[in-house]
Design a protein around this motif. Sequence first.
Motif, PDB file in Angstrom:
ATOM      1  N   ASN A  92       4.533  -4.268 -14.251  1.00 61.12           N
ATOM      2  CA  ASN A  92       5.349  -3.198 -14.827  1.00 61.12           C
ATOM      3  C   ASN A  92       5.698  -2.153 -13.761  1.00 61.12           C
ATOM      4  O   ASN A  92       6.846  -1.717 -13.655  1.00 61.12           O
ATOM      5  CB  ASN A  92       4.589  -2.547 -15.986  1.00 61.12           C
ATOM      6  N   ALA A  93       4.712  -1.756 -12.959  1.00 57.75           N
ATOM      7  CA  ALA A  93       4.957  -0.767 -11.904  1.00 57.75           C
ATOM      8  C   ALA A  93       5.962  -1.294 -10.886  1.00 57.75           C
ATOM      9  O   ALA A  93       6.865  -0.566 -10.438  1.00 57.75           O
ATOM     10  CB  ALA A  93       3.642  -0.390 -11.219  1.00 57.75           C
ATOM     11  N   LEU A  94       5.813  -2.564 -10.512  1.00 59.07           N
ATOM     12  CA  LEU A  94       6.763  -3.154  -9.572  1.00 59.07           C
ATOM     13  C   LEU A  94       8.163  -3.237 -10.175  1.00 59.07           C
ATOM     14  O   LEU A  94       9.166  -3.055  -9.474  1.00 59.07           O
ATOM     15  CB  LEU A  94       6.273  -4.532  -9.114  1.00 59.07           C
ATOM     16  N   ASP A  95       8.243  -3.490 -11.481  1.00 60.57           N
ATOM     17  CA  ASP A  95       9.555  -3.494 -12.145  1.00 60.57           C
ATOM     18  C   ASP A  95      10.209  -2.120 -12.048  1.00 60.57           C
ATOM     19  O   ASP A  95      11.410  -2.012 -11.757  1.00 60.57           O
ATOM     20  CB  ASP A  95       9.423  -3.924 -13.606  1.00 60.57           C
ATOM     21  N   TRP A  96       9.445  -1.064 -12.278  1.00 57.52           N
ATOM     22  CA  TRP A  96       9.992   0.292 -12.132  1.00 57.52           C
ATOM     23  C   TRP A  96      10.452   0.524 -10.691  1.00 57.52           C
ATOM     24  O   TRP A  96      11.524   1.080 -10.453  1.00 57.52           O
ATOM     25  CB  TRP A  96       8.955   1.346 -12.505  1.00 57.52           C
ATOM     26  N   ALA A  97       9.641   0.096  -9.737  1.00 56.54           N
ATOM     27  CA  ALA A  97       9.972   0.322  -8.326  1.00 56.54           C
ATOM     28  C   ALA A  97      11.181  -0.493  -7.880  1.00 56.54           C
ATOM     29  O   ALA A  97      11.832  -0.145  -6.897  1.00 56.54           O
ATOM     30  CB  ALA A  97       8.769  -0.003  -7.451  1.00 56.54           C
ATOM     31  N   SER A  98      11.511  -1.553  -8.607  1.00 53.88           N
ATOM     32  CA  SER A  98      12.598  -2.450  -8.208  1.00 53.88           C
ATOM     33  C   SER A  98      13.989  -1.879  -8.490  1.00 53.88           C
ATOM     34  O   SER A  98      14.988  -2.474  -8.095  1.00 53.88           O
ATOM     35  CB  SER A  98      12.460  -3.792  -8.933  1.00 53.88           C
ATOM     36  N   ARG A  99      14.045  -0.752  -9.139  1.00 51.83           N
ATOM     37  CA  ARG A  99      15.343  -0.166  -9.515  1.00 51.83           C
ATOM     38  C   ARG A  99      15.690   1.023  -8.653  1.00 51.83           C
ATOM     39  O   ARG A  99      14.789   1.735  -8.224  1.00 51.83           O
ATOM     40  CB  ARG A  99      15.310   0.253 -10.995  1.00 51.83           C
ATOM     41  N   PRO A 100      16.943   1.278  -8.397  1.00 53.12           N
ATOM     42  CA  PRO A 100      18.111   0.515  -8.857  1.00 53.12           C
ATOM     43  C   PRO A 100      18.230  -0.830  -8.141  1.00 53.12           C
ATOM     44  O   PRO A 100      17.887  -0.952  -6.968  1.00 53.12           O
ATOM     45  CB  PRO A 100      19.304   1.410  -8.524  1.00 53.12           C
ATOM     46  N   HIS A 101      18.710  -1.809  -8.857  1.00 56.62           N
ATOM     47  CA  HIS A 101      18.826  -3.172  -8.344  1.00 56.62           C
ATOM     48  C   HIS A 101      19.592  -3.186  -7.025  1.00 56.62           C
ATOM     49  O   HIS A 101      20.653  -2.585  -6.905  1.00 56.62           O
ATOM     50  CB  HIS A 101      19.525  -4.068  -9.367  1.00 56.62           C
ATOM     51  N   GLY A 102      19.019  -3.864  -6.030  1.00 59.58           N
ATOM     52  CA  GLY A 102      19.666  -3.994  -4.734  1.00 59.58           C
ATOM     53  C   GLY A 102      19.516  -2.794  -3.823  1.00 59.58           C
ATOM     54  O   GLY A 102      19.872  -2.848  -2.652  1.00 59.58           O
ATOM     55  N   ASN A 103      18.991  -1.695  -4.354  1.00 61.75           N
ATOM     56  CA  ASN A 103      18.837  -0.486  -3.543  1.00 61.75           C
ATOM     57  C   ASN A 103      17.548   0.248  -3.900  1.00 61.75           C
ATOM     58  O   ASN A 103      17.501   1.473  -3.925  1.00 61.75           O
ATOM     59  CB  ASN A 103      20.049   0.437  -3.726  1.00 61.75           C
ATOM     60  N   SER A 104      16.499  -0.516  -4.164  1.00 64.88           N
ATOM     61  CA  SER A 104      15.240   0.090  -4.588  1.00 64.88           C
ATOM     62  C   SER A 104      14.427   0.549  -3.387  1.00 64.88           C
ATOM     63  O   SER A 104      14.731   0.211  -2.244  1.00 64.88           O
ATOM     64  CB  SER A 104      14.422  -0.918  -5.399  1.00 64.88           C
ATOM     65  N   VAL A 105      13.384   1.298  -3.670  1.00 64.71           N
ATOM     66  CA  VAL A 105      12.480   1.766  -2.610  1.00 64.71           C
ATOM     67  C   VAL A 105      11.686   0.612  -1.996  1.00 64.71           C
ATOM     68  O   VAL A 105      11.076   0.781  -0.945  1.00 64.71           O
ATOM     69  CB  VAL A 105      11.507   2.856  -3.128  1.00 64.71           C
ATOM     70  N   LEU A 106      11.709  -0.545  -2.623  1.00 65.68           N
ATOM     71  CA  LEU A 106      11.002  -1.707  -2.085  1.00 65.68           C
ATOM     72  C   LEU A 106      11.857  -2.512  -1.107  1.00 65.68           C
ATOM     73  O   LEU A 106      11.320  -3.293  -0.321  1.00 65.68           O
ATOM     74  CB  LEU A 106      10.529  -2.617  -3.222  1.00 65.68           C
ATOM     75  N   LYS A 107      13.141  -2.330  -1.138  1.00 67.78           N
ATOM     76  CA  LYS A 107      14.033  -3.109  -0.272  1.00 67.78           C
ATOM     77  C   LYS A 107      13.706  -2.807   1.194  1.00 67.78           C
ATOM     78  O   LYS A 107      13.757  -1.664   1.633  1.00 67.78           O
ATOM     79  CB  LYS A 107      15.490  -2.794  -0.564  1.00 67.78           C
ATOM     80  N   GLY A 108      13.353  -3.846   1.932  1.00 61.63           N
ATOM     81  CA  GLY A 108      13.025  -3.696   3.339  1.00 61.63           C
ATOM     82  C   GLY A 108      11.659  -3.100   3.619  1.00 61.63           C
ATOM     83  O   GLY A 108      11.325  -2.851   4.777  1.00 61.63           O
ATOM     84  N   LYS A 109      10.847  -2.885   2.592  1.00 63.24           N
ATOM     85  CA  LYS A 109       9.521  -2.275   2.777  1.00 63.24           C
ATOM     86  C   LYS A 109       8.495  -3.346   3.149  1.00 63.24           C
ATOM     87  O   LYS A 109       8.252  -4.279   2.388  1.00 63.24           O
ATOM     88  CB  LYS A 109       9.087  -1.571   1.485  1.00 63.24           C
ATOM     89  N   PRO A 110       7.850  -3.230   4.317  1.00 61.64           N
ATOM     90  CA  PRO A 110       6.802  -4.184   4.674  1.00 61.64           C
ATOM     91  C   PRO A 110       5.608  -4.065   3.712  1.00 61.64           C
ATOM     92  O   PRO A 110       5.284  -2.966   3.255  1.00 61.64           O
ATOM     93  CB  PRO A 110       6.403  -3.758   6.090  1.00 61.64           C
ATOM     94  N   PHE A 111       4.975  -5.199   3.434  1.00 60.56           N
ATOM     95  CA  PHE A 111       3.829  -5.168   2.524  1.00 60.56           C
ATOM     96  C   PHE A 111       2.808  -6.235   2.873  1.00 60.56           C
ATOM     97  O   PHE A 111       3.123  -7.262   3.462  1.00 60.56           O
ATOM     98  CB  PHE A 111       4.280  -5.322   1.065  1.00 60.56           C
ATOM     99  N   ILE A 112       1.582  -5.942   2.471  1.00 55.89           N
ATOM    100  CA  ILE A 112       0.443  -6.853   2.551  1.00 55.89           C
ATOM    101  C   ILE A 112      -0.127  -6.942   1.139  1.00 55.89           C
ATOM    102  O   ILE A 112      -0.203  -5.923   0.447  1.00 55.89           O
ATOM    103  CB  ILE A 112      -0.642  -6.297   3.496  1.00 55.89           C
ATOM    104  N   VAL A 113      -0.525  -8.123   0.717  1.00 55.83           N
ATOM    105  CA  VAL A 113      -1.190  -8.282  -0.581  1.00 55.83           C
ATOM    106  C   VAL A 113      -2.631  -8.704  -0.345  1.00 55.83           C
ATOM    107  O   VAL A 113      -2.899  -9.604   0.446  1.00 55.83           O
ATOM    108  CB  VAL A 113      -0.484  -9.332  -1.467  1.00 55.83           C
ATOM    109  N   VAL A 114      -3.548  -8.028  -1.032  1.00 56.02           N
ATOM    110  CA  VAL A 114      -4.961  -8.387  -1.028  1.00 56.02           C
ATOM    111  C   VAL A 114      -5.345  -8.656  -2.475  1.00 56.02           C
ATOM    112  O   VAL A 114      -5.143  -7.799  -3.342  1.00 56.02           O
ATOM    113  CB  VAL A 114      -5.840  -7.238  -0.472  1.00 56.02           C
ATOM    114  N   SER A 115      -5.848  -9.840  -2.735  1.00 56.06           N
ATOM    115  CA  SER A 115      -6.306 -10.131  -4.095  1.00 56.06           C
ATOM    116  C   SER A 115      -7.819 -10.302  -4.084  1.00 56.06           C
ATOM    117  O   SER A 115      -8.407 -10.704  -3.081  1.00 56.06           O
ATOM    118  CB  SER A 115      -5.624 -11.388  -4.647  1.00 56.06           C
TER     119      SER A 115
END
Length: 194
Positions: A92-115
């Motif tokens: 849900n949080a990632l869905d919020w961060a994904s907007r606006p479509h094509g121009n979200s704060v996640l676009k081009g953001k480097p990330f690491i996932v730890v599970s």
Amino acid sequence: MALHPPLRLLGIVGSLRHNAHSRAVLLGVRSVLDARVSLSLVGVDLPLYNQDLDDDKPPRAVHDFRKQIAESDALVVSTPEYNHGMPGALKNALDWASRPHGNSVLKGKPFIVVSSSPAFTGGVRAQAQVNETMLAMQALPIPGPQIVIGAVDGKVSNGLLVDGTSLGFITAAIENLLAPRATDNLAENMVSLA
């Protein structure tokens, strides 16, 4: 040689539980980082995504979440595994961060996932889902081995991840961000691909 300011990492705690292993992982990492890196934490306790609320004045918690992502140099997403997948609150949080479509704060953001998981698999299925979601949002994965922490409940003490091997894998991934300021190079490469 110009000195860079500290790399600003934002750790996304993928669980709502206050004493979650996902939080302990990030707090453990923060305790071993040197002055080249800062790590802030943010939770995922946001209202359910509703496009009717996603206008120029989204809910305050959403605005703040997006702002923290935008102001970071890179993300470390720490997720548990619930029923073979990522928690609904994280999605849900990632869905919020994904907007606006094509121009979200996640676009081009480097990330690491730890599970992490009490199970020996370490949440690998949740990690695959987070990676797939982040890639769909045009975020940039940092190359390297998957970071999965199995039997995490035995690797946490006083609210911190203390397992040296796990911390070593995570800090190695962070070193990949630092050499030589990979966030700059990844962003430039992303622009050239657009």
